[in-house]
Design an enzyme around this catalytic site. Structure first.
Site, PDB file in Angstrom:
ATOM      1  N   ASP A  91      11.057 -39.086 -32.204  1.00  0.00           N
ATOM      2  CA  ASP A  91      10.489 -40.425 -32.321  1.00  0.00           C
ATOM      3  C   ASP A  91       9.394 -40.522 -31.250  1.00  0.00           C
ATOM      4  O   ASP A  91       9.389 -39.751 -30.283  1.00  0.00           O
ATOM      5  CB  ASP A  91      11.551 -41.514 -32.140  1.00  0.00           C
ATOM      6  CG  ASP A  91      11.042 -42.863 -32.673  1.00  0.00           C
ATOM      7  OD1 ASP A  91       9.815 -42.992 -32.912  1.00  0.00           O
ATOM      8  OD2 ASP A  91      11.848 -43.794 -32.839  1.00  0.00           O
TER       9      ASP A  91
HETATM   10  C1  BGC Z   1       9.429 -46.116 -33.961  1.00  0.00           C
HETATM   11  C2  BGC Z   1       9.285 -45.208 -35.161  1.00  0.00           C
HETATM   12  C3  BGC Z   1       7.835 -45.118 -35.557  1.00  0.00           C
HETATM   13  C4  BGC Z   1       7.027 -44.630 -34.374  1.00  0.00           C
HETATM   14  C5  BGC Z   1       5.543 -44.535 -34.653  1.00  0.00           C
HETATM   15  C6  BGC Z   1       8.510 -45.700 -32.839  1.00  0.00           C
HETATM   16  O1  BGC Z   1       8.527 -46.637 -31.813  1.00  0.00           O
HETATM   17  O2  BGC Z   1      10.768 -46.084 -33.513  1.00  0.00           O
HETATM   18  O3  BGC Z   1      10.042 -45.696 -36.231  1.00  0.00           O
HETATM   19  O4  BGC Z   1       7.690 -44.258 -36.653  1.00  0.00           O
HETATM   20  O5  BGC Z   1       7.198 -45.542 -33.284  1.00  0.00           O
HETATM   21  O6  BGC Z   1       5.011 -45.808 -34.818  1.00  0.00           O
END
Ligand code: BGC
Length: 829
Positions: free
Chosen positions: A223
């Site tokens: 993530d």
């Molecule tokens: C979120 C993800 C997301 C990523 C990119 C993270 O903070 O948990 O779900 O895909 O950011 O935006």
């Protein structure tokens, strides 16, 4: 030697390592002289934002996860996945960061709206359809967030203490189903820890469970900023650190290889997976420039999705559908009718092609012969509505302009070099990934926003300024709001934002006022917050509305309701309440909303209540309201979808994908939600959602699987042969309609405690009035199995199981016996 092995053999160690982290916020690293292209990822669950949070390209917005879950519609989910695949192609993206398939352990989870269901089977089955639809376009799906990312509180740090059985049967299960039935090309690891180890560095979860046991070999992507170590994460199986530039790889990994802390063979394994992912994208022709594709077929599907997710919770006296006569009046009450939320907040948010408010949807549905009167009643949002109308600028007739500098504004005599500027269509900007001009110092920069505001109402107006960084609002060069000094921590901007500061000023309708915001990027703030992501440039948000008095608002609303022939009250939450970075503190609707509903029902007992929220809210007025529609966040077509159901254009067929408790205390996570000294105990074990309510025989407000229709259905002629189930479904009512037939299983004898019933299959059936259909479906070996902790394997036990078939978890119409003839024990899929 395959092409991939051939390429690997030609790469230097340095090049190999460079492939294991992104080159920027959304792209993998390219090595053009080896013909290795860069792959673009894009969020995500309810639409494809493209590469820019700020000044991005508008996108299709499908309903939020719980709304999709409520459709119980496999075919619809496939189509929605396909649409997102096409949107990715238009945005130049090769991979979609979604779907989100975590579990709604609690109604309070800030991102609960993103996931489909509290039930692992429903979630996994729908996710598989969405993934297959998306991947049919050639776009790869990156399913997320593995695993137990079910709360926002301390989401990067929290240690989830979960039993192996609950992990397997509930939280990892949707991923396992998706792995078996849809093989997503990628998997995003969660931020949190599970039983003492961050998921992104858990060899046990990534390597041993997913790759070795399940035999699924996706590209494992962290993530965003969810990598916490160098060699540990790679050794555990985490292939790609996102976003770039790298923080834990690059020279640190080169050093680790040289120090024999990690082998080149381990690096090669991850490189192989990155190259496989890149290779899959080779066939895909994506747009060079991010673009839009807002076409009539998509609008039709979006409308169908919005209407099909709506759940008719209550409909006494058949109040719905409304059939207003020519000349009738409808009072539409509530701020949600006008400021209709269409999606949740955070990384799922995007700039939609368009949005249809409930008010507009209703107006369009009834036409000119019916008069619509809107009353706000109470303003039911956490922050003031973003200024997105009544503004213009000489350089941007329908908005404002933001100008970027490397030096701060220092009074009217400031001279500084303008680095770049962008048009703004509203006074909200989120600069997390803004990096358009190499001359701007993205570490620390400043901006000035200007627009001319012409109020449409005279009197006192309130303005609210929220910021990640620092910001001050000037109206006609007079400082009106200071959100630079003495800031207070707030929840906006992924919980990196400061609390909204509000000021009231008196304005004349029709007169032009110059609004100017002096902004400093994230680093200019002296108030440091432990947020959920690193927030680069920061952002700000200016809201405004005429000052309203709650008592006066409720009085006007009840007066309008008393006079009207029909009343629709629109309530709920919005993206300020449900977003990345924070959980809700309670289940209540915003202040004074319950009072508004109660008072309107007193004067107009047939008022229809429409609630929009991604997760359950308390509804203390349920016993007096005759008709309640749960409408979630429905995407671009929210207002049309809701109106279609209200006026009978669409017969509702949505069913709750989660249990709706009377009060928070009834929910099984109660007392064990949110981080305590860095950990959260999943104390309810496998009894998540309806499994708990059934176990303790507690009555929820509305049970899992519940949802009414304007027609009636009956079930009959059950036959069970092996794992095949056949039954007849009949539409016995007056209208065409659809319903989700739900198949649960209940173990009669078991060597371990089991949930009283678990969903094991479902089929959505669409039938014309008075017609029947024979439905055939089947259950798999997991329907009767449990995770045997002493063997660390799945166990199917010989014995009798009751098949229960009905229209909700508490409306079982047919029962039959299903026999397992031989016991089985297995690992893997
Ligand atoms: C979120 C993800 C997301 C990523 C990119 C993270 O903070 O948990 O779900 O895909 O950011 O935006």
């Amino acid at each position: 030697m395959s092409d991939i092995e051939n390429t690997i053999s030609k790469l230097s160690l340095h090049e190999k390592i460079s492939l294991l982290s992104g080159c920027d916020f959304w792209h993998t690293t390219a090595l053009p002289h080896h013909k290795i292209r860069s792959i673009r990822f894009s969020d995500g669950p309810n639409g494809i934002r493209g590469t820019r949070f700020f000044a991005g390209v508008p996108a299709a917005c499908i309903p939020c996860g719980t709304a999709l879950g409520a459709t119980w519609g496999k075919e619809l989910l496939y189509q929605a996945g396909e649409l997102l695949g096409k949107e990715c192609i238009a945005k130049g993206a090769h991979a979609r960061l979604g779907p989100t398939i975590n579990i709604q352990r609690s109604p309070l989870g800030g991102r609960g709206f993103e996931s489909y269901s509290e039930d692992p089977y429903l979630s996994g089955a729908l996710a598989s359809c969405s993934i297959r639809g998306c991947q049919s376009t050639g776009v790869q799906a990156v399913v997320k967030h593995f695993v137990c990312n079910d709360q926002e509180n301390e989401r990067r740090a929290v240690d989830t203490l979960v039993t192996p059985r609950a992990l397997r049967e509930i939280y990892a299960r949707p991923f396992q189903i998706a792995a078996r039935d849809a093989e997503p090309a990628g998997l995003m690891t969660a931020y949190n820890k599970d039983n003492g180890c961050h998921v992104s560095e858990s060899r046990e979860l990534l390597q041993e469970m997913i790759r070795e046991e399940w035999g699924w070999d996706p590209l494992m992507v962290s993530d965003w900023f969810g990598t916490y170590s160098s060699e540990k994460a790679i050794t555990a199986g985490l292939d790609l650190e996102m976003p770039g530039k790298t923080r834990y790889r690059g020279s640190l990994i080169e050093f680790a290889v040289a120090s024999r802390l990690i082998t080149e063979a381990t690096i090669n394994k991850s490189v192989r997976r990155v190259l496989k992912f890149v290779e899959r994208a080779r066939q895909l022709e994506v747009a060079d420039e991010e673009g839009s594709r807002d076409c009539p077929e998509d609008r039709k599907l979006l409308r169908q999705l919005a209407a099909n997710g709506a759940v008719l919770l209550k409909n006494e006296d058949a109040i719905l559908p409304l059939t207003p006569k020519n000349g009738a009046t409808i009072a539409v009450i509530g701020s949600h009718a006008k400021y209709t939320p269409i999606n949740g907040g955070g990384s799922a948010s995007l700039d939609p092609y368009y949005r249809v408010s409930i008010l507009d949807g209703i107006k369009r549905a009834v036409g000119d012969g019916v008069s619509i009167h809107w009353e706000m009643g109470v303003f039911a949002q956490k922050m003031l509505p973003i200024v997105d109308s009544l503004i213009s600028h000489p350089e941007n007739p329908a908005g404002g302009v933001i100008r970027f500098y490397n030096e701060p504004w220092d009074g009217p005599a400031t001279t500084r070099e303008l680095i770049c500027q962008e048009p703004l269509k509203d006074l909200y900007f989120q600069l997390m990934d803004y990096n358009r001009n190499p001359k701007l110092n993205y570490d620390l920069f400043y901006a000035t926003v200007e627009t001319d505001f012409v109020p449409d109402v005279s009197g006192l107006w309130e303005f609210g300024l929220t910021v990640c960084g620092t910001a001050d609002l000037y109206v006609d060069n007079k400082l009106v709001i200071d959100n630079t000094n003495n800031q207070i921590a707030g929840e906006a901007f992924f919980r990196k934002g400061k609390k909204e500061r509000v000021a009231e000023i008196s304005l004349q309708a029709g007169q032009s006022y110059r609004l100017r915001i002096e902004f400093g990027s994230a680093k200019t703030s002296r108030l440091m917050q432990v947020g959920v992501v690193s927030f680069g440039g920061g952002g700000a948000r200016l809201g405004a509305k005429p000052v309203s008095d709650v008592h006066e608002g409720i009085r006007k609303a009840t007066e309008a309701a008393a006079r009207a022939d029909h009343v629709i009250v629109c309530v709920g939450l919005n993206s300020d309440y449900e977003s990345d970075g924070h959980d809700r503190q309670h289940m209540d609707l915003p202040p004074n909303v319950d009072e508004l509903v109660k008072r309107v029902l007193e004067v107009h007992p047939n008022a229809v209540i429409v609630n929009q929220s991604g997760t359950p809210v308390s509804m203390p007025w349920t016993s007096t309201a005759k008709s309640i529609l749960q409408a979630w966040y429905g995407g671009n077509e929210t207002g049309n979808g809701i109106a279609d159901v209200l006026f009978g254009e669409v017969n509702p067929s949505g069913k709750l994908p989660l249990t709706w408790p009377v009060q928070m205390e009834d929910n099984p996570s109660y007392g064990n939600f949110g981080a305590v000294s860095g950990r959260v105990l999943y104390g309810e074990d496998i009894y998540v959602g309806y499994r708990h309510y059934d176990l303790v025989k507690k009555r929820p407000l509305f049970c899992f699987g519940h949802g009414l229709s304007y027609t009636e259905f009956e079930l009959g002629q059950l036959e069970i042969a092996g794992n095949q189930i056949r039954l007849a479904v009949t539409n016995t009512g007056p209208r065409n309609g659809a319903t989700a037939v739900q198949i649960y299983i209940s173990a009669r004898n078991s060597s371990v405690p089991r949930a009283p019933r678990s969903l094991v299959a479902f089929e959505k059936v669409s039938l014309e009035a008075g017609t029947s259909q024979l439905l055939t479906t089947s259950v798999d070996k997991y329907a009767t199995s449990f995770w045997d902790e002493s063997e660390s394997m799945w166990r199917d036990e010989v014995g009798e199981y009751e098949i229960q078939i009905g229209f909700s978890s508490r409306d079982i119409r047919l029962r039959g016996i299903y026999r397992v003839e031989t016991s089985k024990l297995w690992p893997g899929l």
